[in-house]
Design an enzyme around this catalytic site. Structure first.
Site, PDB file in Angstrom:
ATOM      1  N   SER A  71     -14.360  18.978 -23.155  1.00 20.17           N
ATOM      2  CA  SER A  71     -15.053  19.696 -24.226  1.00 20.17           C
ATOM      3  C   SER A  71     -16.096  18.824 -24.914  1.00 20.17           C
ATOM      4  O   SER A  71     -17.077  19.328 -25.454  1.00 20.17           O
ATOM      5  CB  SER A  71     -14.049  20.244 -25.248  1.00 20.17           C
ATOM      6  OG  SER A  71     -13.323  19.187 -25.836  1.00 20.17           O
ATOM      7  N   ASN A  83     -22.443  22.607 -10.962  1.00 22.73           N
ATOM      8  CA  ASN A  83     -21.750  23.737 -10.358  1.00 22.73           C
ATOM      9  C   ASN A  83     -20.794  24.404 -11.351  1.00 22.73           C
ATOM     10  O   ASN A  83     -20.066  25.303 -10.993  1.00 22.73           O
ATOM     11  CB  ASN A  83     -21.007  23.338  -9.087  1.00 22.73           C
ATOM     12  CG  ASN A  83     -20.009  22.222  -9.300  1.00 22.73           C
ATOM     13  OD1 ASN A  83     -19.902  21.650 -10.388  1.00 22.73           O
ATOM     14  ND2 ASN A  83     -19.266  21.902  -8.254  1.00 22.73           N
ATOM     15  N   ASP A  89     -10.722  21.972  -2.394  1.00 25.80           N
ATOM     16  CA  ASP A  89      -9.606  22.580  -1.674  1.00 25.80           C
ATOM     17  C   ASP A  89      -8.786  21.517  -0.956  1.00 25.80           C
ATOM     18  O   ASP A  89      -9.198  20.355  -0.847  1.00 25.80           O
ATOM     19  CB  ASP A  89     -10.082  23.695  -0.729  1.00 25.80           C
ATOM     20  CG  ASP A  89     -10.981  23.205   0.387  1.00 25.80           C
ATOM     21  OD1 ASP A  89     -10.663  22.179   1.028  1.00 25.80           O
ATOM     22  OD2 ASP A  89     -12.008  23.863   0.641  1.00 25.80           O
ATOM     23  N   PHE A 100     -16.287  13.723  -6.837  1.00 24.72           N
ATOM     24  CA  PHE A 100     -17.503  13.469  -7.605  1.00 24.72           C
ATOM     25  C   PHE A 100     -17.706  14.580  -8.620  1.00 24.72           C
ATOM     26  O   PHE A 100     -17.208  15.690  -8.448  1.00 24.72           O
ATOM     27  CB  PHE A 100     -18.736  13.446  -6.684  1.00 24.72           C
ATOM     28  CG  PHE A 100     -18.788  12.260  -5.766  1.00 24.72           C
ATOM     29  CD1 PHE A 100     -19.514  11.134  -6.114  1.00 24.72           C
ATOM     30  CD2 PHE A 100     -18.129  12.271  -4.549  1.00 24.72           C
ATOM     31  CE1 PHE A 100     -19.572  10.033  -5.271  1.00 24.72           C
ATOM     32  CE2 PHE A 100     -18.178  11.178  -3.695  1.00 24.72           C
ATOM     33  CZ  PHE A 100     -18.900  10.058  -4.057  1.00 24.72           C
TER      34      PHE A 100
END
Length: 151
Positions: A71, A83, A89, A100
């Site tokens: 936050s 992104n 995964d 990263f």
């Protein structure tokens, strides 16, 4: 494996740096685990960088990691995760599959080794889904996008 409170999941972890604090699950505080910058980074406004987080993990089969900024990351460092949420995964588990954080700097900034810049949690993969096509949904309309107002 991970759904029951009485069980603990064991996850293999490789560290790429001995300068960052080891990860720890802090029971009772939050189920998100902080990740740290594994190298010093200097960014000018408008620059992009993949910040190494100094870890690789072998997640349990059927699980993935969700990586998001802390936050305080934007306030403290002036960076945005490009992104917005990273999804790692279970197949990203090789010896050199370091995690990263892809970032974009909105101001000149410096990030130092061991600064806490993001956090992650382990989530069960979505179940398999079959989409049943229909011509009508039997529910009341909410009124469209943004229809609940400002207040």
């Amino acid at each position: 494996m991970m759904g029951e409170e009485t069980q603990m999941a064991h996850i293999k972890i490789k560290y790429f740096s001995d300068q960052i604090e080891k990860l720890a699950y802090i029971d009772g505080k939050s189920d998100w685990i902080d990740l740290r910058a594994a190298e010093d980074v200097v960014l000018k406004k408008g620059e992009f960088k993949l910040i190494p987080l100094g870890v690789a993990m072998e997640l349990p089969k059927g699980y993935e990691a969700h990586v998001v900024p802390r936050s305080s990351t934007f306030k403290n460092f002036g960076i945005i995760q490009t992104n917005h949420q990273g999804v790692i995964d279970a197949s990203y588990c090789g010896d050199n599959d370091q995690w990263f954080m892809p970032v974009y700097a909105v101001r000149d900034t410096e990030i130092h080794v061991n600064d806490r810049i993001c956090q992650f949690r382990i989530m069960e993969n979505q179940p398999k889904i079959i989409f049943d096509e229909v011509t009508h949904l039997d529910n009341a309309d909410r009124g469209g996008h943004g229809s609940t107002g400002k207040q």
